[in-house]
Design a protein around this motif. Structure first.
Motif, PDB file in Angstrom:
ATOM      1  N   THR A   1     -30.374  12.329   4.383  1.00 52.27           N
ATOM      2  CA  THR A   1     -29.113  11.591   4.451  1.00 52.27           C
ATOM      3  C   THR A   1     -29.097  10.685   5.681  1.00 52.27           C
ATOM      4  O   THR A   1     -29.557  11.089   6.752  1.00 52.27           O
ATOM      5  N   VAL A   2     -28.558   9.459   5.503  1.00 52.16           N
ATOM      6  CA  VAL A   2     -28.346   8.546   6.627  1.00 52.16           C
ATOM      7  C   VAL A   2     -26.991   7.858   6.446  1.00 52.16           C
ATOM      8  O   VAL A   2     -26.473   7.754   5.332  1.00 52.16           O
ATOM      9  N   LEU A   3     -26.435   7.380   7.560  1.00 51.19           N
ATOM     10  CA  LEU A   3     -25.126   6.713   7.573  1.00 51.19           C
ATOM     11  C   LEU A   3     -25.314   5.236   7.863  1.00 51.19           C
ATOM     12  O   LEU A   3     -25.974   4.875   8.843  1.00 51.19           O
ATOM     13  N   SER A   4     -24.736   4.377   7.011  1.00 53.26           N
ATOM     14  CA  SER A   4     -24.812   2.937   7.248  1.00 53.26           C
ATOM     15  C   SER A   4     -23.574   2.479   8.012  1.00 53.26           C
ATOM     16  O   SER A   4     -22.522   3.133   7.979  1.00 53.26           O
ATOM     17  N   ASN A   5     -23.690   1.353   8.703  1.00 50.72           N
ATOM     18  CA  ASN A   5     -22.571   0.896   9.514  1.00 50.72           C
ATOM     19  C   ASN A   5     -21.450   0.252   8.708  1.00 50.72           C
ATOM     20  O   ASN A   5     -20.457  -0.216   9.273  1.00 50.72           O
ATOM     21  N   ASP A   6     -21.608   0.225   7.364  1.00 51.28           N
ATOM     22  CA  ASP A   6     -20.498  -0.214   6.521  1.00 51.28           C
ATOM     23  C   ASP A   6     -19.762   0.975   5.898  1.00 51.28           C
ATOM     24  O   ASP A   6     -19.024   0.820   4.914  1.00 51.28           O
ATOM     25  N   GLY A   7     -19.976   2.174   6.495  1.00 48.17           N
ATOM     26  CA  GLY A   7     -19.187   3.331   6.109  1.00 48.17           C
ATOM     27  C   GLY A   7     -19.663   4.061   4.881  1.00 48.17           C
ATOM     28  O   GLY A   7     -18.866   4.702   4.190  1.00 48.17           O
ATOM     29  N   VAL A   8     -20.966   4.009   4.569  1.00 49.81           N
ATOM     30  CA  VAL A   8     -21.508   4.692   3.395  1.00 49.81           C
ATOM     31  C   VAL A   8     -22.552   5.719   3.850  1.00 49.81           C
ATOM     32  O   VAL A   8     -23.440   5.395   4.647  1.00 49.81           O
ATOM     33  N   LEU A   9     -22.417   6.932   3.341  1.00 51.88           N
ATOM     34  CA  LEU A   9     -23.440   7.957   3.538  1.00 51.88           C
ATOM     35  C   LEU A   9     -24.401   7.897   2.364  1.00 51.88           C
ATOM     36  O   LEU A   9     -24.015   8.153   1.223  1.00 51.88           O
ATOM     37  N   PHE A  10     -25.642   7.526   2.618  1.00 52.76           N
ATOM     38  CA  PHE A  10     -26.652   7.484   1.572  1.00 52.76           C
ATOM     39  C   PHE A  10     -27.441   8.796   1.609  1.00 52.76           C
ATOM     40  O   PHE A  10     -27.987   9.168   2.656  1.00 52.76           O
ATOM     41  N   THR A  11     -27.487   9.485   0.477  1.00 57.58           N
ATOM     42  CA  THR A  11     -28.157  10.791   0.436  1.00 57.58           C
ATOM     43  C   THR A  11     -28.945  10.961  -0.850  1.00 57.58           C
ATOM     44  O   THR A  11     -28.608  10.358  -1.882  1.00 57.58           O
ATOM     45  N   CYS A  12     -29.972  11.790  -0.790  1.00 58.67           N
ATOM     46  CA  CYS A  12     -30.718  12.146  -1.996  1.00 58.67           C
ATOM     47  C   CYS A  12     -30.346  13.540  -2.474  1.00 58.67           C
ATOM     48  O   CYS A  12     -30.898  14.033  -3.451  1.00 58.67           O
ATOM     49  N   ASP A  13     -29.405  14.189  -1.749  1.00 60.15           N
ATOM     50  CA  ASP A  13     -28.994  15.548  -2.103  1.00 60.15           C
ATOM     51  C   ASP A  13     -27.518  15.736  -1.768  1.00 60.15           C
ATOM     52  O   ASP A  13     -27.146  15.890  -0.604  1.00 60.15           O
ATOM     53  N   PHE A  14     -26.663  15.717  -2.807  1.00 59.58           N
ATOM     54  CA  PHE A  14     -25.224  15.860  -2.583  1.00 59.58           C
ATOM     55  C   PHE A  14     -24.851  17.229  -2.017  1.00 59.58           C
ATOM     56  O   PHE A  14     -23.745  17.411  -1.497  1.00 59.58           O
ATOM     57  N   GLU A  15     -25.764  18.221  -2.115  1.00 61.39           N
ATOM     58  CA  GLU A  15     -25.478  19.557  -1.618  1.00 61.39           C
ATOM     59  C   GLU A  15     -25.975  19.788  -0.192  1.00 61.39           C
ATOM     60  O   GLU A  15     -25.837  20.874   0.363  1.00 61.39           O
TER      61      GLU A  15
END
Length: 517
Positions: free
Chosen positions: A23-37
């Protein structure tokens, strides 16, 4: 859209990114993840609540989106940094949290040793669970990450250390820290060592010294009743030396602690010299830490104890000639002596003392000095919930394993083997790690007599081995076979710890040289 330039980075966030790598956080307020758990999501949300300045003020709500794991890995890889020269307070706090997080995760997983390995472009964090090395977290694609961990461990946490941390120098020390363990919050003590490596790398190894709060009784360390009886007979004798040999992490210290716990309060004075003490035995235990170039510190302490009216004395690992000779001297003055040694068999103790420690054979073979030599190792035990029967295990075994197993069974000609043997389940279950949980002790003992001493004085180790077998000596492979027959351990796991259990003869080995694959 996620790209490497719009990932929010801080020391705290990078710690989360590197630990979970999903998981990583973008500066436009989105958490990008490959695992929702993933637990990283909650940790990042909590960090944003604590540090809202991580995102621009107009973002009121962070969203979560799914992306491929390879994309996350690629962006985390791009965060790899070069060396830092200084650390501000915030960075130092982030490193501290990383170290504490590693230690906390390790104790909850009941790890005995932590290995932090630093490579040219990567940091790896692994641990030993029931003797098996496992990855504690995914490899971290950054050299600086591991270097900062090393510096913090030695410069901020370690005591009784050789020196402050310099990447080119060997270092050793001790760390004490309160952590949440499976048994509740308590002080944990770690022996920490560092050794440099190529490409500006190195390795730190942390051993959890007081992992076991309670000393097991001599009847519950995995020995047979006969082994326990022999040890008790020695402990109740007038004088002499008992050596316990084995590899690192083979339970030698625990065995000595079990014996000494049983002997205390019986009218004899007991002292130990340890580097450092691992158990609180309720007796006088001296911490003998060799600092800097003072390699003969054990010898000095042993000499001092001559003035303290000791009946039973235990020395930590014998490492040099002075340590070995002081132990022999104490054994000759009428004391019961215990010590440990690194060898691969009970017979190997004689060769190690003479050829490596330079103890004269005349002294090793002196009447009534050396009385009991023990070699032991620890082997993982089968999970009782998912272990496999002989028939169920066959589909999981390779052709090479089946061939070795068939030969081993033919040699033993025991019709009960198929019925009683059990094997590890490679898939494991919720109760174990790949079909195994916990460890048991395998042991071999030599009760020395004058015939043994004669062979030692002549350095006739091959003749001695044959003579021992002729009078009933049970090598460690026989103890392994006994526990395999009982269904307690897997034969192939045992073969990793016991020489010759499934080993081919030299004739077989040479015949296989030209076999087609």
């Amino acid at each position: 859209m996620l790209n490497s330039n719009n990932i929010v980075q801080s020391d705290d966030l990078k710690s989360i990114y590197f630990m979970y790598q999903d998981t990583v956080l973008s500066n436009d307020g989105v958490l990008f993840t490959c695992d929702f758990e993933s637990a990283s999501i909650d940790k990042i949300f909590a960090l944003i609540d604590k540090q809202p300045e991580l995102l621009p003020t107009h973002y009121q709500r962070v969203s979560v989106k799914k992306i491929e794991r390879t994309v996350v890995a690629q962006h985390i890889q791009s965060m790899s940094t070069t060396t830092h020269t200084t650390l501000d307070t915030a960075s130092l706090n982030a490193v501290a949290q990383r170290v504490i997080g590693i230690l906390q995760d390790a104790v909850m997983r009941e790890v005995s040793d932590i290995h932090i390995e630093l490579y040219a472009h990567e940091t790896r964090i692994e641990g030993r669970i029931d003797g098996r090395m496992v990855s504690l977290q995914p490899p971290i694609p950054e050299h600086e990450y591991g270097k900062l961990l090393f510096g913090y461990l030695f410069n901020e946490m370690a005591v009784d250390k050789d020196n402050d941390f310099y990447q080119a120098n060997i270092n050793n020390g001790r760390i004490e820290i309160e952590l949440e363990t499976p048994d509740g919050v308590r002080d944990t003590i770690w022996r920490v060592g560092y050794v440099p490596a190529k490409d500006n790398g190195g390795q730190v190894t942390l051993r959890w010294l007081n992992k076991n709060e309670f000393v097991p009784s001599l009847d519950n360390i995995g020995w047979e009743t006969g082994h326990v009886r022999i040890m008790r007979d020695f402990a109740q004798s007038a004088s002499g030396i008992c050596f316990l040999a084995g590899q690192v992490g083979s339970g030698k210290t625990t065995t000595v602690a079990s014996v000494l716990s049983e002997l205390k309060g019986q009218g004899r004075s007991i002292n130990t010299l340890e580097d450092p003490p691992e158990f609180d035995l309720g007796i006088i235990q001296s911490s003998v830490v060799a600092l800097h170039d003072e390699e003969d510190v054990m010898f000095k302490y042993a000499k001092a104890l001559l003035r303290h009216d000791v009946d039973i004395e235990s020395h930590g690992e014998v490492r040099d000639t002075k340590g070995a000779m002081s132990l022999c001297r104490k054994g000759e003055t009428g004391q019961i002596m215990f010590s440990t040694l690194h060898t691969s068999s009970a017979l190997g103790i004689a060769h190690t003392l003479n050829e490596q420690m330079h103890v004269p054979t005349a002294l090793i073979a002196a009447p009534n000095l050396m009385k009991l030599w023990i070699y032991q190792t620890l082997v993982r035990t089968l999970c009782p919930h998912c272990c496999l029967s002989f028939d169920d295990a066959h589909p999981h075994l390779s052709s090479e394993q089946l061939n070795k197993l068939d030969k081993w069974m033919i040699e033993r000609n025991d019709t009960t083997l198929e019925e009683n043997m059990r094997f590890k389940n490679p898939d494991g279950c919720e109760h174990c790690n790949k079909g195994e949980k916990g460890r048991t002790t395998l042991v071999e003992m030599i009760v020395l007599d004058d015939e043994d001493r004669l062979f030692i004085s002549k350095k006739d180790y091959l003749g001695w081995s044959n003579a021992l077998l002729a009078k009933g000596f049970k090598p460690i492979s026989e103890h392994a076979t006994l526990k395999i027959k009982r269904g307690h351990i897997d034969i192939f796991t045992a073969a990793e710890r016991v020489n010759g259990l499934l080993g081919a003869s030299s004739n077989d080995a040479y015949q296989q040289l030209w076999e087609e694959v």
